[in-house]
Design a protein around this motif. Structure first.
Motif, PDB file in Angstrom:
ATOM      1  N   ALA A  58       0.829  -1.207   0.000  1.00 11.43           N
ATOM      2  CA  ALA A  58       0.000   0.000   0.000  1.00 11.43           C
ATOM      3  C   ALA A  58       0.862   1.254   0.000  1.00 11.43           C
ATOM      4  O   ALA A  58       0.590   2.217  -0.731  1.00 11.43           O
ATOM      5  N   HIS A  73       1.098   3.912  -3.055  1.00 11.97           N
ATOM      6  CA  HIS A  73       0.772   5.316  -2.787  1.00 11.97           C
ATOM      7  C   HIS A  73       1.922   6.226  -3.205  1.00 11.97           C
ATOM      8  O   HIS A  73       1.710   7.289  -3.809  1.00 11.97           O
ATOM      9  N   PRO A  87      -3.819   1.544  -3.933  1.00  9.01           N
ATOM     10  CA  PRO A  87      -3.794   0.804  -2.664  1.00  9.01           C
ATOM     11  C   PRO A  87      -5.152   0.238  -2.270  1.00  9.01           C
ATOM     12  O   PRO A  87      -5.241  -0.903  -1.805  1.00  9.01           O
TER      13      PRO A  87
END
Length: 423
Positions: free
Chosen positions: A387, A391, A400
């Protein structure tokens, strides 16, 4: 003190064991989420990148996977009572080391915490199965998983205000007090001094129905003596040789990936999408943690009336509301956090309940719990890192959240298939 005396004492005080398990469980998720509300301050002070910051959540979960064989060995070698005590000591040491304002200390302390929690993750379900009557296993499991999320909620709410007053190192270190309290409660519950007195590894057999008069569990071999017939020895296959165990491991991995990815980055997401400050982001993300209590306690009630397969599908349905809702309408974060929070609390609970219903003895419980959690947490450890990397690469939250959505689908589809034969 004999094994029988210890178990009789634990079972005799119906409230004592669950109360001690609650205090122990407060230390098994809180330390992981503690850095999240102050990750901006930590990065500013230590010059950490977003990817390295994601390691603060990834490392403990990776330890859950890689240290699970070690945890299983500790439990088999030193008994469950000692393993619980050892896990709390290790968590306390790691918490102290992690509070040192240096990047290396932060990462090392986080790894130590992960090893301690790994031992606790494996041993507590074994203790619940062994020392709780069959009709109360689901309820106590729900209480345990609820307490995991209460610990996360407490640290999510408290870390930022404490950091504002005394700095982030103190805000991270102060949660070691919970480990001390839990150790004292566990010592009292076991009733054997510092809880280090040995007990044997035998366990009372689970009640059985039908024509079976006696079940004697010894390691991974079960001796079944039908009424009036000679004993028949049934060898239980290793969990790795059962397809249902692999399915539960993948389902647990989907649950863990989603939970830890969101736990690590919800404060940052709310800051970016809505403009919350550090304290508000931490408090808002605590909704996701505390609502898990609803799912963790509600699932055992549902499990007494419905098959686990249906419950897993229901949990996945509500879980999907979190990533989909944050993608479509992040301003309604409270609604999505309520639905997703309840779902994530129910997800881990129903998987534990399925494991308890599948196993035949303490050794089987230890092996299956270790296998499912080890592989599942290996997948889950990638959540915060993936994630954070997505990002950083996209400068947004769409990628994500779509990854979390896929992980939730893995939980729902594979989990429901794996649980279809569980009553």
């Amino acid at each position: 003190m004999t094994t029988g005396m210890v178990r009789s004492g634990l079972r005799g005080a119906a409230w004592l064991l669950p109360a001690a398990i609650v205090l122990v469980a407060l230390n098994f998720r809180g330390p992981i989420v503690a850095p999240a509300p102050v990750i901006g301050d930590v990065r500013a002070d230590l010059g950490m990148t977003a990817t390295v910051a994601g390691l603060l959540t990834t490392i403990p979960v990776l330890c859950f996977a890689l240290a699970t064989p070690f945890a299983s060995w500790v439990i088999a070698r030193f008994t469950a009572e000692r393993a619980v005590s050892l896990s709390l000591v290790i968590v306390l040491v790691g918490t102290v080391v992690r509070s040192i304002p240096h990047e290396a200390a932060l990462l090392i302390g986080t790894a130590v915490i992960g090893i301690g929690i790994t031992i606790g993750n494996v041993v507590v379900p074994v203790v619940i199965r062994r020392d709780t009557s069959p009709e109360r296993v689901g309820l106590v499991t729900g209480v345990y998983t609820s307490a995991l999320n209460v610990g996360s909620m407490i640290t999510s709410l408290g870390t930022a205000p404490i950091a504002a007053a005394w700095g982030w190192p103190v805000a991270i270190a102060v949660w070691g007090v919970l480990a001390l309290i839990a150790a004292a409660a566990w010592t009292y519950t076991v009733g054997a001094g510092p809880a280090w007195r040995g007990t044997d590894h035998d366990s009372e057999p689970l009640p059985v129905t039908g024509p079976i008069d006696q079940v004697l569990d010894t390691g991974s071999v079960r001796t079944v003596a039908p009424r009036g017939d000679a004993a028949v020895v049934e060898t239980l296959p290793h969990p790795a040789k059962r397809w249902v165990t692999w399915g539960l491991m993948l389902a647990f991995g989907g649950q863990a990936f989603s939970y830890y990815a969101l736990t690590a980055w919800i404060p940052t997401l709310l800051h970016d999408e809505i403009g919350f400050d550090t304290a508000s982001s931490g408090a808002s993300s605590s909704v996701f943690q505390i609502l898990a209590v609803v799912g963790a306690l509600g699932v055992p009630v549902l499990a007494s009336r419905f098959r686990p397969r249906a419950i897993i599908v229901l949990v996945a349905f509500f879980w999907l509301a979190m990533p989909l809702g944050l993608l479509a309408a992040p301003q309604l974060w409270l609604l999505w956090s309520v639905l997703g929070g309840a779902a994530q609390g129910g997800g881990i609970t129903i998987i534990f309940i399925v494991i308890v219903r599948l196993v035949s003895n303490d050794d089987d419980a230890r092996r299956m719990s270790a296998f499912v959690q080890g592989g599942g947490y290996l997948l889950g450890s990638a959540g915060p890192l993936v994630a954070g990397a997505l990002h950083g690469a996209t400068s947004g939250w769409t990628a994500p959240l779509l990854t979390v959505l896929v992980a939730v689908l893995l939980l729902g589809v594979v989990g429901s298939v794996s649980a279809r034969k569980v009553g």
